[in-house]
Scaffold this motif. Structure first.
Motif, PDB file in Angstrom:
ATOM      1  N   VAL A  37       0.797  -1.207   0.000  1.00  0.00           N
ATOM      2  CA  VAL A  37       0.000   0.000   0.000  1.00  0.00           C
ATOM      3  C   VAL A  37       0.843   1.276   0.000  1.00  0.00           C
ATOM      4  N   LEU A  38       2.065   1.243   0.544  1.00  0.00           N
ATOM      5  CA  LEU A  38       2.944   2.410   0.459  1.00  0.00           C
ATOM      6  C   LEU A  38       4.266   1.949  -0.136  1.00  0.00           C
ATOM      7  N   ARG A  39       4.678   2.617  -1.224  1.00  0.00           N
ATOM      8  CA  ARG A  39       5.886   2.166  -1.915  1.00  0.00           C
ATOM      9  C   ARG A  39       6.940   3.244  -1.919  1.00  0.00           C
ATOM     10  N   ASP A  40       8.086   2.936  -1.312  1.00  0.00           N
ATOM     11  CA  ASP A  40       9.255   3.804  -1.409  1.00  0.00           C
ATOM     12  C   ASP A  40       8.894   5.278  -1.165  1.00  0.00           C
ATOM     13  N   CYS A  54      -2.641  15.160  -2.201  1.00  0.00           N
ATOM     14  CA  CYS A  54      -3.870  14.847  -2.905  1.00  0.00           C
ATOM     15  C   CYS A  54      -3.650  13.617  -3.781  1.00  0.00           C
ATOM     16  N   GLY A  55      -4.736  13.085  -4.299  1.00  0.00           N
ATOM     17  CA  GLY A  55      -4.619  11.908  -5.141  1.00  0.00           C
ATOM     18  C   GLY A  55      -5.927  11.152  -5.169  1.00  0.00           C
ATOM     19  N   PRO A  56      -6.053  10.191  -6.068  1.00  0.00           N
ATOM     20  CA  PRO A  56      -7.305   9.418  -6.151  1.00  0.00           C
ATOM     21  C   PRO A  56      -7.479   8.537  -4.914  1.00  0.00           C
ATOM     22  N   SER A  59      -5.053   5.694  -2.961  1.00  0.00           N
ATOM     23  CA  SER A  59      -3.658   5.948  -3.315  1.00  0.00           C
ATOM     24  C   SER A  59      -2.733   5.874  -2.118  1.00  0.00           C
ATOM     25  N   GLY A  60      -3.286   5.753  -0.906  1.00  0.00           N
ATOM     26  CA  GLY A  60      -2.419   5.612   0.251  1.00  0.00           C
ATOM     27  C   GLY A  60      -2.163   6.896   0.990  1.00  0.00           C
ATOM     28  N   LYS A  61      -2.865   7.997   0.648  1.00  0.00           N
ATOM     29  CA  LYS A  61      -2.589   9.265   1.308  1.00  0.00           C
ATOM     30  C   LYS A  61      -2.933   9.215   2.790  1.00  0.00           C
ATOM     31  N   ASP A 231      -0.287   8.374  -6.032  1.00  0.00           N
ATOM     32  CA  ASP A 231      -1.133   7.430  -6.759  1.00  0.00           C
ATOM     33  C   ASP A 231      -0.574   6.033  -6.549  1.00  0.00           C
ATOM     34  N   GLU A 232      -1.462   5.061  -6.223  1.00  0.00           N
ATOM     35  CA  GLU A 232      -1.056   3.672  -6.050  1.00  0.00           C
ATOM     36  C   GLU A 232       0.114   3.523  -5.088  1.00  0.00           C
ATOM     37  N   GLY A 233       0.073   4.266  -4.001  1.00  0.00           N
ATOM     38  CA  GLY A 233       1.064   4.082  -2.946  1.00  0.00           C
ATOM     39  C   GLY A 233       2.377   4.799  -3.173  1.00  0.00           C
TER      40      GLY A 233
END
Lengths: 263, 461
Positions: A37-40, A54-56, A59-61, A231-233
């Protein structure tokens, strides 16, 4: 809302940012089971900075900011808040939670306590303040968010916008160094969004460091030092607001902005 | 082409009072009783309305008839006094040898008055009954003080009721002057104080780092020993009271002792078990689950039977547990398991956001539970909690299985008295006992509704 005050605010806000590093996230990764769920995530926040994320959805925000006060655990990488490393050591976690305030999308006020009791609870039990002093401070902050007359009511008797302002005052009573906002206006009726955003803007003008997950782009333009798109983590793009809105470089950012700035 | 619809309001529409069928007494009568009977607009509806009318009249008739029957039995036709001490003959019809008319069938209250002391206090010696009266009186005053909103120092009285009152009652009812020697009590207390001091020194670091970490255990052990032996010591004082063993208690006294002990112990134990079951630590969670499922899996009768009959087989020779104490422990553990599940239901109903809001502010686990989660969870399940209390109160009648004389047992033994043998003997005393149970259980139920109303008003949910 003249452009004068807008520029003035942005300029003033730049002056309050210091070089003290408040938050440092290095190579942070998190998984929910198999789902990465969270990448790098690499992020540094200085004292006095205001960050908008912000983000869709998905996205992991929210997950990112919830990792900052250990409401979620990260499995890889290091997070440091005010020099304190965030790990399983309960003492560290408690220290961090005292210095970081959080405002939730669904307010999370305590319905069985009055507004005043909601605000004095943490100072009395965590900071061990005497009751009279805690109540004085609570009334100060309730005045700051412009609802001192509601102090003896219960959360169920207030409107959504008032409840969220109480939630902000409640976090402020602990006098934190950093405020986290997790979509604070997403659950509010449109006519109440303005009163909450105004409160947040006035907080920013007083120099409070904050990280805000929100879809309110007007607020981002007015107050943020940096806007981050996730987006996407992953963190896709990170820029100052003017650059971010006028000149998004990544495709996904451009797609996202086109969707939300249209209406 | 149609003209576009346009409307502008020039003055407000008047605010009118509602029709009679909406508000006031006529409104209540209409909505609750007559609305379902007045719908005749179609054959089906007419049929339904006629059915409702018939059924309502039938219910009213049955209710009035039964209520009158009960009142007649208990009050209007009942015999209240036995001035010539005829005993059973005072309640006999002419055909049986007494003076009451043929077909008389009502309560024989002199029987109850004669057996009352026995039903309420069992074989407790007459001369020492004043001690029972004093402890019941103190209990009633303390309870009222804690339960009523407006009394000052409610919390202080509450603490006293949970600590000093059981001790005082125990001494009053049993007579104190237990066999414990003051010498042995003294030695234990000194040991306890020594442990506390060791703990303090270890805490301050004088005894090395290993003992520093373990200092908490010394303190807990030391204080437990001191407190337990202080209690043993107080109970051993000779107050010059006639000793009355628990075998001589009976009737309502036993019912109250067992019920109150079970009720007061089950709530805190149940809360701890429920929190343990929901804990993140597998060892604690599994242990609590096993405990709860075991005690819920066996009937209370079995628990009492095992505690009373089988426990002595497992204890070393000479160690003798008081029979009443065995029953009390069984009842406490049993009801704690039930209460744990009720509390767990309440905990599950609390929104995750409440936990997060509390944690984000830096509250510790126990602070969060005590200040935020448990007040809300327990309020949600007040009906379940009081339900368990009321059930427990009535389940105490099962102690008669293990030879403990409770209210019902006293009633049954009263019925066996041939001097009072009449056709209405059993019904009368069961009516009396049922009435006592009803007063206590209904009282608890009413208080719980009062609590619910008070709490919902303050939270305006």
């Amino acid at each position: 809302m003249a452009s004068n005050s807008e520029n003035g605010t942005a300029a003033a806000s730049k002056m309050q940012v210091t070089d003290d590093v408040m938050i440092s996230m290095e190579k942070v990764n998190k998984w929910y089971g198999n789902f990465h769920v969270l990448r790098d995530i690499n992020l540094t926040v200085n004292k006095g900075e205001r960050i908008v994320i912000c983000g869709p959805s998905g996205s992991g925000k929210s997950t990112l900011i919830r990792c900052l006060n250990r409401l979620e655990e990260h499995q890889a990488g290091t997070i440091t808040v005010q020099g304190i490393t965030l790990n399983n050591d309960l003492k560290n976690i408690d220290e961090i939670r005292r210095e970081v305030g959080m405002v939730f999308q669904h307010f999370n006020l305590f319905p069985h306590l009055t507004i005043l009791e909601n605000c004095t609870l943490a100072p009395i039990w965590v900071r061990r303040m005497p009751k009279a002093e805690a109540e004085e401070i609570a009334m100060q902050y309730l005045e700051r968010v412009k609802i001192p007359e509601q102090a003896h009511k219960y959360p169920g008797q207030l409107s959504g916008g008032q409840q969220q302002r109480v939630a902000i005052a409640r976090s402020l009573c602990m006098e934190p160094q950093l405020m986290l906002f997790d979509e604070p206006t997403s659950a509010l009726d449109p006519e109440m969004i303005k009163e909450v955003l105004d409160t947040m803007v006035s907080l920013a003008e007083d120099g409070m460091s904050m990280i805000c997950v929100t879809h309110e782009m007007g607020f981002a333009r007015k107050v943020a030092n940096r806007v981050i798109f996730m987006d996407e983590g992953q963190i896709i793009e990170e820029k100052e607001p003017e650059e971010f809105f006028n000149n998004p470089e990544n495709e996904r950012t451009q797609l996202f902005l086109s969707q939300i700035l249209d209406h | 082409m149609t003209k576009p619809h346009k409307f502008i309001r020039t003055e407000d529409a008047p605010l009118l009072p509602p029709p009679a069928t909406e508000a006031g007494i006529t409104g209540w009568l209409w909505q609750n009783i007559f609305a379902s009977m007045a719908d005749f607009h179609s054959p089906m509806a007419a049929l339904r309305s006629l059915f409702m009318i018939f059924f309502t009249l039938l219910l009213v008739y049955v209710f009035v008839d039964q209520t009158y029957g009960l009142l007649d039995f208990a009050i209007f036709s009942a015999v209240f006094t036995d001035p010539e001490t005829l005993k059973r003959e005072a309640c006999w019809t002419v055909a049986q040898g007494g003076s009451l008319p043929e077909g008389w069938h009502a309560a024989c209250w002199p029987f109850v008055w004669a057996k009352q002391k026995f039903a309420l206090f069992g074989p407790y010696p007459e001369e020492s009954l004043w001690r029972v009266y004093v402890s019941l009186f103190l209990g009633a005053i303390g309870l009222a003080w804690v339960l009523l909103e407006r009394m000052p120092y409610r919390k202080h009285v509450g603490v006293l009721m949970l600590t000093a009152y059981p001790l005082i009652t125990f001494i009053l009812l049993t007579g104190g002057n237990s066999d414990t020697s003051f010498g042995s009590v003294g030695i234990w207390i000194i040991t306890g104080l020594a442990l506390i001091s060791i703990g303090r020194m270890a805490q301050a670091g004088h005894l090395g780092s290993l003992l520093n970490d373990l200092s908490g255990i010394f303190g807990v052990l030391g204080w437990s020993i001191v407190i337990l032996n202080a209690i043993r010591g107080i109970v051993a004082i000779d107050f010059n009271l006639q000793p009355v063993g628990t075998g001589d208690w009976g009737g309502l006294l036993i019912t109250l002792v067992v019920a109150v002990t079970g009720i007061v112990a089950s709530l805190p134990l149940g809360i701890v078990l429920a929190l343990g079951r929901r804990s993140n630590m597998p060892v604690i969670s599994i242990l609590c689950t096993i405990f709860i499922e075991f005690w819920r899996g066996v009937p209370l009768i079995t628990v009492l039977f095992m505690a009373s009959v089988m426990l002595p087989l497992f204890l070393p020779a000479g160690v003798n547990f008081d029979n009443l104490l065995r029953a009390l422990i069984g009842v406490m553990l049993f009801s704690a398991a039930y209460m744990a599940e009720v509390v767990r239901g309440g905990l599950q109903a609390i929104d995750k956001g409440q936990y997060e809001g509390a944690q984000a502010m830096g509250l510790s686990y126990w602070q969060m539970m005590r200040l935020i989660i448990l007040p809300q969870a327990l309020t949600h399940v007040i009906p379940g909690i009081v339900n368990t209390f009321i059930g427990l109160f009535k389940d105490t009648t099962l102690v008669s299985i293990v030879g403990i004389f409770d209210l019902l047992g006293a009633g049954q033994s009263a019925i066996a008295d041939a001097a009072w043998s009449t056709p209405v003997q059993a019904i009368t005393i069961y009516l009396y006992i049922g009435g006592i149970f009803f007063i206590f259980c209904f009282g608890m139920s009413r208080y719980s509704i009062y609590m619910e109303n008070k709490l919902s008003k303050s939270r305006s949910h």
